[in-house]
Design a protein around this motif. Structure first.
Motif, short mmCIF file in Angstrom:
data_model
loop_
_atom_site.label_atom_id
_atom_site.label_comp_id
_atom_site.label_asym_id
_atom_site.label_seq_id
_atom_site.Cartn_x
_atom_site.Cartn_y
_atom_site.Cartn_z
N GLY A 64 -4.26 14.49 1.82
CA GLY A 64 -3.11 14.05 1.05
C GLY A 64 -2.51 12.78 1.63
N ARG A 65 -1.39 12.41 1.07
CA ARG A 65 -0.75 11.16 1.41
C ARG A 65 0.13 11.29 2.65
N LEU A 66 0.40 10.15 3.25
CA LEU A 66 1.37 10.05 4.34
C LEU A 66 2.70 9.64 3.73
N ALA A 67 3.81 10.00 4.36
CA ALA A 67 5.10 9.50 3.89
C ALA A 67 6.11 9.56 5.03
N PHE A 68 6.87 8.47 5.16
CA PHE A 68 7.98 8.45 6.12
C PHE A 68 9.25 8.86 5.39
N GLN A 82 23.05 4.14 3.21
CA GLN A 82 24.51 4.21 3.38
C GLN A 82 24.99 5.64 3.15
N GLY A 83 24.04 6.57 3.11
CA GLY A 83 24.32 7.96 2.76
C GLY A 83 23.72 8.21 1.39
N ILE A 84 22.74 9.12 1.32
CA ILE A 84 22.04 9.39 0.06
C ILE A 84 22.03 10.89 -0.22
N PRO A 85 22.07 11.27 -1.51
CA PRO A 85 22.14 12.69 -1.86
C PRO A 85 20.84 13.45 -1.65
N LYS A 86 19.68 12.75 -1.74
CA LYS A 86 18.41 13.41 -1.45
C LYS A 86 17.55 12.47 -0.64
N SER A 87 16.65 13.04 0.14
CA SER A 87 15.81 12.24 1.02
C SER A 87 14.96 11.26 0.22
N SER A 88 14.74 10.08 0.82
CA SER A 88 13.86 9.07 0.24
C SER A 88 12.59 9.03 1.08
N TYR A 89 11.46 8.90 0.41
CA TYR A 89 10.17 8.85 1.10
C TYR A 89 9.44 7.57 0.75
N ALA A 103 0.82 -1.21 0.00
CA ALA A 103 0.00 0.00 0.00
C ALA A 103 0.86 1.27 0.00
N TRP A 104 2.15 1.09 -0.29
CA TRP A 104 3.10 2.19 -0.20
C TRP A 104 3.97 2.27 -1.46
N ASP A 105 4.36 3.48 -1.82
CA ASP A 105 5.27 3.72 -2.94
C ASP A 105 6.59 4.23 -2.39
N GLY A 106 7.68 3.72 -2.94
CA GLY A 106 8.99 4.20 -2.51
C GLY A 106 10.08 3.27 -3.02
N ASP A 107 11.31 3.63 -2.73
CA ASP A 107 12.48 2.88 -3.17
C ASP A 107 12.66 1.65 -2.28
N LYS A 108 12.28 0.49 -2.80
CA LYS A 108 12.30 -0.73 -1.98
C LYS A 108 13.72 -1.23 -1.70
N THR A 109 14.74 -0.60 -2.32
CA THR A 109 16.11 -0.95 -1.93
C THR A 109 16.48 -0.27 -0.61
N LEU A 110 15.73 0.79 -0.24
CA LEU A 110 16.01 1.52 1.00
C LEU A 110 15.01 1.20 2.11
N TRP A 111 13.81 0.75 1.73
CA TRP A 111 12.72 0.52 2.68
C TRP A 111 12.34 -0.96 2.70
N SER A 112 12.14 -1.52 3.86
CA SER A 112 11.70 -2.90 3.98
C SER A 112 10.84 -3.06 5.23
N VAL A 113 10.07 -4.15 5.28
CA VAL A 113 9.30 -4.49 6.47
C VAL A 113 9.80 -5.84 6.97
N GLU A 114 10.23 -5.86 8.23
CA GLU A 114 10.74 -7.08 8.85
C GLU A 114 10.06 -7.24 10.20
N ASN A 115 9.38 -8.35 10.41
CA ASN A 115 8.68 -8.60 11.68
C ASN A 115 7.77 -7.44 12.07
N SER A 154 14.52 12.32 10.61
CA SER A 154 13.43 11.74 9.84
C SER A 154 12.20 12.61 10.03
N GLY A 155 11.08 12.12 9.53
CA GLY A 155 9.84 12.86 9.70
C GLY A 155 8.69 12.07 9.12
N LEU A 156 7.50 12.47 9.52
CA LEU A 156 6.27 11.93 8.96
C LEU A 156 5.61 13.04 8.15
#
Length: 188
Positions: free
Chosen positions: A163-167, A42-49, A22-34, A74-76
């Motif tokens: 609007g949308r939520l984003a972490f 590892q250090g990114i040039p612009k924020s990922s949401y 139910a979420w859009d984003g860069d799945k190389t940076l975001w994951s769900v575990e337990n 971070s932020g919501l």
């Protein structure tokens, strides 16, 4: 009786993140575990949401958050719109981390704080490096943020109504943000 109308029963809580479907984003940076959402860089040039596909207007949202890294931030985002031409979603951000815990930032053309949480209030409430329980409420033009049961911010701003939520996984130094026990309910 004081003549006040009884409060409407609150809507039931719904899990915020069961999986990333139910979420859009860069799945190389975001994951769900337990049942814990993790954003790792590892250090990114612009924020990922990681942005919800669903939009919300008036809501109460709760989650536990833990930051790690040298200077993690971070932020919501909420009541936000994604514009491919912009680095950040356009809307509101309840800040998490650094000296901004609990502050409310406008990520629109104003790009400034709507209200800053008072360090005398948030510092005793926040466990730096540990888990912190956030509650964010948006109802009409009223915004409130609680950290670990302590109200750290109340503000008024009516620019964005839905609007949308984003972490956020913040640009810069390597860091990790973990979100657990996320739940949301509409306010009617």
């Amino acid at each position: 009786s004081n003549g006040a109308a009884p409060a409407a029963p609150a809507a039931p809580w719904m899990p915020l993140i069961a999986d990333l479907g139910a979420w859009d984003g860069d799945k190389t940076l975001w994951s769900v575990e337990n049942n814990v959402l993790a954003g790792r860089s590892q250090g990114i040039p612009k924020s990922s949401y990681l942005a919800s596909k669903a939009s919300w207007d008036d809501f109460e949202l709760a989650f536990d958050v833990r930051l790690s890294g040298r200077d993690p931030n971070s932020g919501l985002q909420y009541r936000s719109a994604l514009d491919p031409a912009k680095i950040d979603p356009i809307g509101y951000q309840a800040d998490i981390g650094m000296e901004y815990w609990g502050s409310l930032f406008a990520t629109d053309e104003r790009f400034t704080f709507i209200a800053k949480a008072d360090p005398a209030v948030w510092k005793p409430a926040v466990t730096v490096g540990g888990w912190n329980h956030y509650v964010v409420r948006a109802a009409g033009d009223r915004h409130a943020v609680e950290i670990n049961g302590r109200k750290v911010l109340e503000a008024q701003d009516g620019r964005h109504r839905t609007g949308r939520l984003a972490f956020q996984l913040h640009a810069g130094e390597p860091m990790e943000v973990r979100m657990a026990n996320g739940q949301i309910r509409p306010i009617k």
